[in-house]
Write a protein that holds these residues in place. Sequence first.
Motif, PDB file in Angstrom:
ATOM      1  N   THR A  62       0.823  -1.212   0.000  1.00 52.08           N
ATOM      2  CA  THR A  62       0.000   0.000   0.000  1.00 52.08           C
ATOM      3  C   THR A  62       0.853   1.256   0.000  1.00 52.08           C
ATOM      4  OG1 THR A  62      -1.731  -1.184   1.210  1.00 52.08           O
ATOM      5  CG2 THR A  62      -1.833   1.217   1.217  1.00 52.08           C
ATOM      6  N   ALA A  63       1.929   1.276   0.785  1.00 50.03           N
ATOM      7  CA  ALA A  63       2.795   2.449   0.859  1.00 50.03           C
ATOM      8  C   ALA A  63       3.418   2.750  -0.501  1.00 50.03           C
ATOM      9  CB  ALA A  63       3.877   2.235   1.912  1.00 50.03           C
ATOM     10  N   TYR A  64       3.814   1.710  -1.207  1.00 52.64           N
ATOM     11  CA  TYR A  64       4.408   1.897  -2.536  1.00 52.64           C
ATOM     12  C   TYR A  64       3.391   2.525  -3.500  1.00 52.64           C
ATOM     13  CZ  TYR A  64       6.766   0.849  -6.947  1.00 52.64           C
ATOM     14  OH  TYR A  64       7.346   0.955  -8.192  1.00 52.64           O
ATOM     15  N   LEU A  65       2.184   1.971  -3.528  1.00 51.77           N
ATOM     16  CA  LEU A  65       1.158   2.484  -4.446  1.00 51.77           C
ATOM     17  C   LEU A  65       0.770   3.920  -4.114  1.00 51.77           C
ATOM     18  CD1 LEU A  65      -1.140  -0.662  -4.779  1.00 51.77           C
ATOM     19  CD2 LEU A  65       0.477   0.235  -6.462  1.00 51.77           C
ATOM     20  N   LEU A  66       0.650   4.236  -2.833  1.00 55.64           N
ATOM     21  CA  LEU A  66       0.301   5.602  -2.446  1.00 55.64           C
ATOM     22  C   LEU A  66       1.405   6.576  -2.852  1.00 55.64           C
ATOM     23  CD1 LEU A  66      -1.277   5.053   1.095  1.00 55.64           C
ATOM     24  CD2 LEU A  66      -2.453   5.479  -1.062  1.00 55.64           C
ATOM     25  N   ALA A  67       2.663   6.159  -2.718  1.00 59.60           N
ATOM     26  CA  ALA A  67       3.776   7.019  -3.109  1.00 59.60           C
ATOM     27  C   ALA A  67       3.796   7.230  -4.623  1.00 59.60           C
ATOM     28  CB  ALA A  67       5.096   6.410  -2.638  1.00 59.60           C
ATOM     29  N   LEU A 108      10.069  -3.692   9.987  1.00 56.13           N
ATOM     30  CA  LEU A 108       8.940  -3.399   9.107  1.00 56.13           C
ATOM     31  C   LEU A 108       8.779  -1.905   8.859  1.00 56.13           C
ATOM     32  CD1 LEU A 108       6.596  -4.384   7.424  1.00 56.13           C
ATOM     33  CD2 LEU A 108       5.190  -4.420   9.504  1.00 56.13           C
ATOM     34  N   PRO A 109       8.856  -1.027   9.884  1.00 53.26           N
ATOM     35  CA  PRO A 109       8.755   0.412   9.602  1.00 53.26           C
ATOM     36  C   PRO A 109       9.825   0.902   8.633  1.00 53.26           C
ATOM     37  CG  PRO A 109       8.433   0.012  11.944  1.00 53.26           C
ATOM     38  CD  PRO A 109       8.873  -1.287  11.341  1.00 53.26           C
ATOM     39  N   SER A 110      11.061   0.387   8.751  1.00 51.16           N
ATOM     40  CA  SER A 110      12.113   0.828   7.827  1.00 51.16           C
ATOM     41  C   SER A 110      11.810   0.353   6.409  1.00 51.16           C
ATOM     42  CB  SER A 110      13.473   0.312   8.285  1.00 51.16           C
ATOM     43  OG  SER A 110      13.544  -1.104   8.197  1.00 51.16           O
ATOM     44  N   LEU A 111      11.298  -0.863   6.251  1.00 51.49           N
ATOM     45  CA  LEU A 111      10.947  -1.359   4.919  1.00 51.49           C
ATOM     46  C   LEU A 111       9.839  -0.524   4.305  1.00 51.49           C
ATOM     47  CD1 LEU A 111      11.176  -3.400   2.631  1.00 51.49           C
ATOM     48  CD2 LEU A 111       9.655  -4.928   3.907  1.00 51.49           C
ATOM     49  N   ILE A 112       8.836  -0.179   5.084  1.00 53.59           N
ATOM     50  CA  ILE A 112       7.739   0.643   4.570  1.00 53.59           C
ATOM     51  C   ILE A 112       8.256   2.018   4.161  1.00 53.59           C
ATOM     52  CG2 ILE A 112       5.595   1.805   5.220  1.00 53.59           C
ATOM     53  CD1 ILE A 112       4.979  -0.640   6.994  1.00 53.59           C
ATOM     54  N   ALA A 113       9.142   2.609   4.957  1.00 52.33           N
ATOM     55  CA  ALA A 113       9.702   3.921   4.621  1.00 52.33           C
ATOM     56  C   ALA A 113      10.493   3.861   3.316  1.00 52.33           C
ATOM     57  CB  ALA A 113      10.595   4.408   5.759  1.00 52.33           C
ATOM     58  N   PHE A 114      11.283   2.828   3.134  1.00 49.96           N
ATOM     59  CA  PHE A 114      12.067   2.705   1.903  1.00 49.96           C
ATOM     60  C   PHE A 114      11.173   2.397   0.710  1.00 49.96           C
ATOM     61  CE2 PHE A 114      15.646   1.213   4.896  1.00 49.96           C
ATOM     62  CZ  PHE A 114      16.061   2.526   5.097  1.00 49.96           C
ATOM     63  N   ARG A 115      10.044   1.716   0.942  1.00 50.88           N
ATOM     64  CA  ARG A 115       9.090   1.479  -0.149  1.00 50.88           C
ATOM     65  C   ARG A 115       8.447   2.791  -0.596  1.00 50.88           C
ATOM     66  NH1 ARG A 115       8.101  -2.471  -3.655  1.00 50.88           N
ATOM     67  NH2 ARG A 115       5.900  -2.789  -3.186  1.00 50.88           N
ATOM     68  N   VAL A 116       8.239   3.706   0.344  1.00 50.32           N
ATOM     69  CA  VAL A 116       7.731   5.028  -0.030  1.00 50.32           C
ATOM     70  C   VAL A 116       8.726   5.729  -0.947  1.00 50.32           C
ATOM     71  CG1 VAL A 116       7.163   7.323   0.844  1.00 50.32           C
ATOM     72  CG2 VAL A 116       6.286   5.297   2.015  1.00 50.32           C
ATOM     73  N   LEU A 117      10.008   5.682  -0.586  1.00 52.91           N
ATOM     74  CA  LEU A 117      11.038   6.282  -1.440  1.00 52.91           C
ATOM     75  C   LEU A 117      11.078   5.611  -2.807  1.00 52.91           C
ATOM     76  CD1 LEU A 117      13.408   8.217  -1.753  1.00 52.91           C
ATOM     77  CD2 LEU A 117      14.887   6.475  -0.707  1.00 52.91           C
ATOM     78  N   GLN A 118      10.912   4.306  -2.822  1.00 51.00           N
ATOM     79  CA  GLN A 118      10.857   3.567  -4.083  1.00 51.00           C
ATOM     80  C   GLN A 118       9.691   4.039  -4.942  1.00 51.00           C
ATOM     81  OE1 GLN A 118      10.396  -0.671  -3.641  1.00 51.00           O
ATOM     82  NE2 GLN A 118      12.106  -1.125  -4.971  1.00 51.00           N
ATOM     83  N   GLY A 119       8.523   4.214  -4.327  1.00 49.30           N
ATOM     84  CA  GLY A 119       7.347   4.656  -5.064  1.00 49.30           C
ATOM     85  C   GLY A 119       7.479   6.073  -5.591  1.00 49.30           C
ATOM     86  N   LEU A 120       8.106   6.956  -4.811  1.00 55.30           N
ATOM     87  CA  LEU A 120       8.261   8.349  -5.243  1.00 55.30           C
ATOM     88  C   LEU A 120       9.158   8.459  -6.469  1.00 55.30           C
ATOM     89  CD1 LEU A 120       8.651  10.155  -1.790  1.00 55.30           C
ATOM     90  CD2 LEU A 120       6.679  10.219  -3.324  1.00 55.30           C
ATOM     91  N   THR A 121      10.186   7.611  -6.547  1.00 57.61           N
ATOM     92  CA  THR A 121      11.067   7.640  -7.723  1.00 57.61           C
ATOM     93  C   THR A 121      10.491   6.799  -8.865  1.00 57.61           C
ATOM     94  OG1 THR A 121      12.343   5.854  -6.673  1.00 57.61           O
ATOM     95  CG2 THR A 121      13.155   8.098  -6.402  1.00 57.61           C
ATOM     96  N   GLY A 122       9.936   5.630  -8.530  1.00 57.49           N
ATOM     97  CA  GLY A 122       9.358   4.787  -9.566  1.00 57.49           C
ATOM     98  C   GLY A 122       8.149   5.401 -10.233  1.00 57.49           C
ATOM     99  N   GLY A 123       7.388   6.225  -9.505  1.00 59.02           N
ATOM    100  CA  GLY A 123       6.213   6.854 -10.080  1.00 59.02           C
ATOM    101  C   GLY A 123       6.540   7.813 -11.209  1.00 59.02           C
ATOM    102  N   LEU A 124       7.790   8.299 -11.271  1.00 53.79           N
ATOM    103  CA  LEU A 124       8.187   9.231 -12.331  1.00 53.79           C
ATOM    104  C   LEU A 124       8.549   8.524 -13.634  1.00 53.79           C
ATOM    105  CD1 LEU A 124      10.559  11.558 -10.254  1.00 53.79           C
ATOM    106  CD2 LEU A 124       8.156  11.964 -10.826  1.00 53.79           C
TER     107      LEU A 124
END
Length: 468
Positions: A62-67, A108-124
């Motif tokens: 979910t964090a990845y998709l939202l990012a 788990l919190p660190s993985l979710i945080a890094f998935r957000v960063l992944q989504g912010l760059t991957g979304g571009l």
Amino acid sequence: MSPGTAPPAERSGSERRLLGIAFVLVLGTFMATVDATIVAVAIDTLATGFDAPVADIQWVTTAYLLAVVAAVPASGWLADRFGGRRVWLLAVGGFLVASALCALAWSLPSLIAFRVLQGLTGGLLPATGQALLARIAGPGRTGRVIGVVAVVPLLSPVLGPLIGGAILGAASWPWLFLVNLPIGALAIPLALRYVPVVPAAPGRTAFDLRGALLLSPGLAVLVLGLTEVAHGRGLPAALGVAAGAVMLVGFVVHGLRTRRVPLVDPRLFTRPPFGAAALALLVLGASVFGTTFLLPLYLQTGHGLSAPGAGLVLAFQGAGAVAGSVLVNRTIDTLAPRTLVLAGIGLILLGTIPFTQLGHDLPEALIAGSLVARGLGMALIAAPVMNIVYSRVEPDLLPRAAGALNLLNTVGGSIGTALLAVVLQSRLETRGADVPQAFADTFLWVLGLCLIAAAGATRLPRTRPRRT
């Protein structure tokens, strides 16, 4: 032509070179879109590894998709401001760094945080790559290469679980993210060598900060609210949906009133055929991701298949998409867009109807054939719709048009999945022990989405594109 400007590919390069550029740019789209679903088969593995409940592990996806939803609207402005190739290269680099951090996550919190960063760059990556390719190709050859680009988002929901299952069968979960490193390491030098520089837009447009504060959070909160509905959490769901809707309405009002260039111009959707094309992509995203969510879940709960086994069944949809992309590549310059899109919607309808009869224990051959038909139909929609927009929009508007189209496809997938999850939960409560019939009822909603797309597709151009 100004110095540093890349001439259209039909003047300066061969078709083979153009397809090579498309392949390089598609590598970025492939990484970003596959990562949306690659962890779907690792929920139990991650829950065990981090000693966390499954409900918390779902946030890895979910964090990845939202990012991604938050990042896509800014892609057009970034490409205008800094140039498409530069933004694409920086996004690939950032995605690789985020992937390595995900593999090194210690909690788990660190993985979710890094998935957000992944989504912010991957979304571009998808929007920037598509706009860049359309600029390089020029209107005359956009249709020739767009089929290559359009098939990747259709394959990714299928390939993600397959690749994830194969990796987990041979290695530990960090390799779900480390697999991106060799792909990115190949993409960056190839892009530096073969992808020409397309200059930034003339003049420097100020970033629409107010629009960004309304649109990206509004979409993310709306999707989050719908997700909470699926989990049966009434108050958070109501607050999320209401807050998201208010912010999105606020963005539309702001976009119509502002004298500056908005982050995503609402007026784009009033320009034919952009509005009808946008509706088709929105519903296509909901259908693709919605079925990718529903069918594996049914196969695991109703047929006792493993997650990799369920993902393998979806490979038939991928095979149909590949066949459809070949067909589109041969016909996109000769047939009217409306003909192709309506034929595609018809095939999706034909392939969805059997899933409304899941309560009758369908033969596996029928399920496989239905998925092939759906994949073929999806390819007949995606490429013509993108070609309509990219070949008719002014070059200076391509980055923002690409951002708007990718935003709709992403939002369609996110909202469609969340909506179908809500419907499925409701039908499971109503049907009780009759689980297959609950899934069958939910697929009726997928049929409804297809009918909405068909109504919009009737407004697409009915004449074949002119050769330039």
